[in-house]
Design a protein around this motif. Structure first.
Motif, PDB file in Angstrom:
ATOM      1  N   GLN A 222       0.813  -1.416   0.009  1.00  0.00           N
ATOM      2  CA  GLN A 222      -0.493  -0.012  -0.036  1.00  0.00           C
ATOM      3  C   GLN A 222       0.930   1.357  -0.176  1.00  0.00           C
ATOM      4  OE1 GLN A 222      -3.416   0.342  -0.324  1.00  0.00           O
ATOM      5  NE2 GLN A 222      -2.561  -1.947  -0.630  1.00  0.00           N
ATOM      6  N   ALA A 223       0.594   2.523  -0.717  1.00  0.00           N
ATOM      7  CA  ALA A 223       1.250   3.735  -1.411  1.00  0.00           C
ATOM      8  C   ALA A 223       1.061   4.767   0.637  1.00  0.00           C
ATOM      9  CB  ALA A 223       0.789   4.540  -1.975  1.00  0.00           C
ATOM     10  N   THR A 239       8.844   1.467  -2.079  1.00  0.00           N
ATOM     11  CA  THR A 239       9.202  -0.122  -1.855  1.00  0.00           C
ATOM     12  C   THR A 239       8.541  -0.439  -2.754  1.00  0.00           C
ATOM     13  OG1 THR A 239       6.990   0.321  -0.923  1.00  0.00           O
ATOM     14  CG2 THR A 239       8.186   0.592   1.131  1.00  0.00           C
ATOM     15  N   PRO A 240       9.203  -1.507  -3.251  1.00  0.00           N
ATOM     16  CA  PRO A 240       9.129  -2.459  -4.235  1.00  0.00           C
ATOM     17  C   PRO A 240       7.678  -3.737  -4.909  1.00  0.00           C
ATOM     18  CG  PRO A 240      11.565  -3.049  -3.525  1.00  0.00           C
ATOM     19  CD  PRO A 240      10.350  -2.415  -2.450  1.00  0.00           C
ATOM     20  N   ASP A 241       7.640  -2.690  -5.907  1.00  0.00           N
ATOM     21  CA  ASP A 241       5.955  -3.793  -6.740  1.00  0.00           C
ATOM     22  C   ASP A 241       6.247  -5.275  -6.640  1.00  0.00           C
ATOM     23  OD1 ASP A 241       3.793  -3.979  -7.891  1.00  0.00           O
ATOM     24  OD2 ASP A 241       4.701  -3.984  -9.588  1.00  0.00           O
ATOM     25  N   GLY A 297       3.227   5.826 -13.158  1.00  0.00           N
ATOM     26  CA  GLY A 297       3.747   6.780 -12.288  1.00  0.00           C
ATOM     27  C   GLY A 297       3.685   6.524 -10.977  1.00  0.00           C
ATOM     28  N   SER A 298       3.727   4.605 -10.402  1.00  0.00           N
ATOM     29  CA  SER A 298       3.481   4.478  -9.445  1.00  0.00           C
ATOM     30  C   SER A 298       4.777   4.990  -8.263  1.00  0.00           C
ATOM     31  CB  SER A 298       3.392   3.185  -9.640  1.00  0.00           C
ATOM     32  OG  SER A 298       2.947   2.103  -7.999  1.00  0.00           O
ATOM     33  N   LEU A 299       5.548   4.638  -7.363  1.00  0.00           N
ATOM     34  CA  LEU A 299       6.479   5.103  -6.366  1.00  0.00           C
ATOM     35  C   LEU A 299       6.990   3.824  -6.379  1.00  0.00           C
ATOM     36  CD1 LEU A 299       5.378   4.329  -3.831  1.00  0.00           C
ATOM     37  CD2 LEU A 299       4.620   6.366  -3.360  1.00  0.00           C
ATOM     38  N   HIS A 300       5.928   2.444  -6.550  1.00  0.00           N
ATOM     39  CA  HIS A 300       6.338   1.343  -6.196  1.00  0.00           C
ATOM     40  C   HIS A 300       7.138   0.650  -7.767  1.00  0.00           C
ATOM     41  CE1 HIS A 300       3.535   0.836  -3.005  1.00  0.00           C
ATOM     42  NE2 HIS A 300       2.900   1.255  -3.521  1.00  0.00           N
ATOM     43  N   ASN A 301       7.280   1.174  -8.591  1.00  0.00           N
ATOM     44  CA  ASN A 301       8.054   0.868 -10.000  1.00  0.00           C
ATOM     45  C   ASN A 301       8.602   1.043 -10.808  1.00  0.00           C
ATOM     46  OD1 ASN A 301       4.698   0.148  -9.483  1.00  0.00           O
ATOM     47  ND2 ASN A 301       5.476  -1.624 -11.061  1.00  0.00           N
ATOM     48  N   THR A 302       9.446   2.766 -10.298  1.00  0.00           N
ATOM     49  CA  THR A 302      10.190   3.498 -10.447  1.00  0.00           C
ATOM     50  C   THR A 302      11.202   3.887  -9.043  1.00  0.00           C
ATOM     51  OG1 THR A 302       9.269   4.848 -12.164  1.00  0.00           O
ATOM     52  CG2 THR A 302      10.754   5.445 -11.295  1.00  0.00           C
ATOM     53  N   VAL A 331       7.743  10.274  -7.400  1.00  0.00           N
ATOM     54  CA  VAL A 331       7.930  10.166  -8.963  1.00  0.00           C
ATOM     55  C   VAL A 331       8.014  11.691  -9.193  1.00  0.00           C
ATOM     56  CG1 VAL A 331       7.764   8.424 -10.676  1.00  0.00           C
ATOM     57  CG2 VAL A 331       7.148   7.500  -8.474  1.00  0.00           C
ATOM     58  N   LEU A 332       7.342  12.259  -9.949  1.00  0.00           N
ATOM     59  CA  LEU A 332       7.440  13.230 -10.754  1.00  0.00           C
ATOM     60  C   LEU A 332       8.866  14.150 -10.474  1.00  0.00           C
ATOM     61  CD1 LEU A 332       3.673  13.665 -11.343  1.00  0.00           C
ATOM     62  CD2 LEU A 332       5.521  11.702 -12.158  1.00  0.00           C
TER      63      LEU A 332
END
Length: 387
Positions: A222-223, A239-241, A297-302, A331-332
């Motif tokens: 969860q974000a 945190t990694p996907d 743009g998920s913070l779990h994938n970048t 991420v952005l």
């Protein structure tokens, strides 16, 4: 970069060589893509390659609509030279007998459930027509699928050449990631009473894809909620996907002349980093002409690590922000905060809270950047007018 709600849909024109990469939901195809493909066909053009990056409703839905409507080999709406799509049929299966009658009943129940409807408050008659898997449609309509009949998978290391000096280098997934998805599906259908061996059949194709497209991100972390006034960096919140369907994404580099574009689907950052580092020194990042950012743009994938090995003057982020709040501002900000000898241009297909916040952001390194909302417009990779 079509407006695909929380999904992906890209049409690439590489000097007259055309690629369709995902197609969002059925409504994305019907409302936007169909007219463009009709114009291409009218000019005598063709789709040289269609890519379904992975089996997720926001990527595959429009492709189901397209292939169900594009006609028979005798009369295509638009000619399609090749299709990439990793379904269960694309993975080697152990030799075994046919499923039992009861196994067929379980699979039929999944088939009748169908594909999930797109995110809308009203019934969608287009989506309701999608009663066959993409695998079944490709077989029934005789498309060249994964360089043959779909019995082989598209995985890392695969190279493909298209007309007009266009080539593709697949960097993921690994076969192991695809096997993980099959194992997850088998474990889930066994809970419903299925005891078969998943031998290739149209019913298996349908049940597999419909289940995968409907699979929730239960394994995805969860974000972390970030306050509007928060100022945390990506390294603090990443945190990694762990979503197995996302890990199965076909990811690749498209090269056309001297231009290179990195398409990341919904891939895991760690997989992309490992592959890029395998053929490039990590002291400086690989520079692409554009990077399609993973998982909207998920913070779990970048990750910070990924941004250290790949950079570009153009980043493409596809999402309307309706699912999980993508794109994540962290991420952005990390993309534009890094020093670079060029201006970065971030392209979105919707205005979201994150895009509005980014417009007010100042790069920590002082590197120039710009924000663009490209609603169904071409994004040029040659000389770009960024006014």
């Amino acid at each position: 970069m079509y407006p695909a709600k929380n999904g992906d849909a890209f049409l690439v024109d590489a000097g007259g060589t055309y690629l369709l990469i995902d197609a969002g939901f059925a409504t994305t195809y019907q409302d936007f893509i169909a007219a463009d493909l009709a114009q291409l066909a009218k000019r005598g053009a063709r789709l040289n390659l269609v890519v379904c990056t992975h089996i997720d409703a926001d990527h595959i839905g429009g492709l189901l609509e397209f292939f169900s409507q594009n006609g028979t080999p005798a009369k295509r709406g638009i000619e399609v030279d090749a299709v990439w799509h990793n379904s269960l049929r694309s993975l080697p299966a152990p030799t075994a007998g046919p499923d039992s009658i009861y196994d067929g009943v379980v699979l039929e129940a999944i088939r009748r459930r169908g594909f999930p409807r797109p995110p809308t408050s009203s019934p969608n008659p287009i989506s309701a027509r999608q009663g066959s898997s993409l695998a079944s449609l490709l077989r029934q309509h005789s498309y060249t699928w994964n360089s043959g009949n779909g019995s082989k998978c598209i995985s890392e290391g695969y190279m493909h050449t298209l007309p007009g000096d266009v080539s593709l280098h697949v960097i993921g997934p690994t076969t192991a990631r695809l096997e993980d998805l099959r194992s997850l599906w088998l474990s889930e259908v066994k809970k419903l009473g299925y005891k078969g061996s998943s031998q290739p059949s149209d019913l298996i194709d349908d049940a597999y894809e419909m289940w995968c497209a409907s699979m929730p991100d239960r394994s995805n972390p969860q974000a972390t909620p970030i306050a509007a006034s928060g100022n945390l960096r990506l390294a603090e919140v990443y945190t990694p996907d762990t979503s197995i369907p996302n890990g199965s994404s076909i990811t690749f580099i498209v090269s056309a002349g001297n231009k290179r574009v990195l398409f990341l689907g919904d891939a895991w950052a760690e997989d992309v980093v490992a592959k890029l580092r395998s053929f490039h020194t990590p002291t400086t990042p690989l520079i692409f002409d554009a990077i399609k950012v993973s998982h909207h743009g998920s913070l779990h994938n970048t990750s910070v690590d990924l941004l250290s090995v790949a950079d570009s003057p153009r980043f493409l982020i596809s999402s309307d922000g309706t699912r999980h709040g993508h794109p994540d501002f962290e991420v952005l900000a990390e993309i534009v905060d890094r020093p670079a000898p060029f201006t970065r241009h971030l392209f979105f297909n919707y205005e979201t809270a994150a895009t509005k916040r980014l417009e007010l952001h100042t790069s920590r390194s002082g590197t120039a950047f710009s924000v663009h909302v490209a609603k169904n417009d071409w994004i040029q990779l040659g000389k770009v007018n960024n006014d």
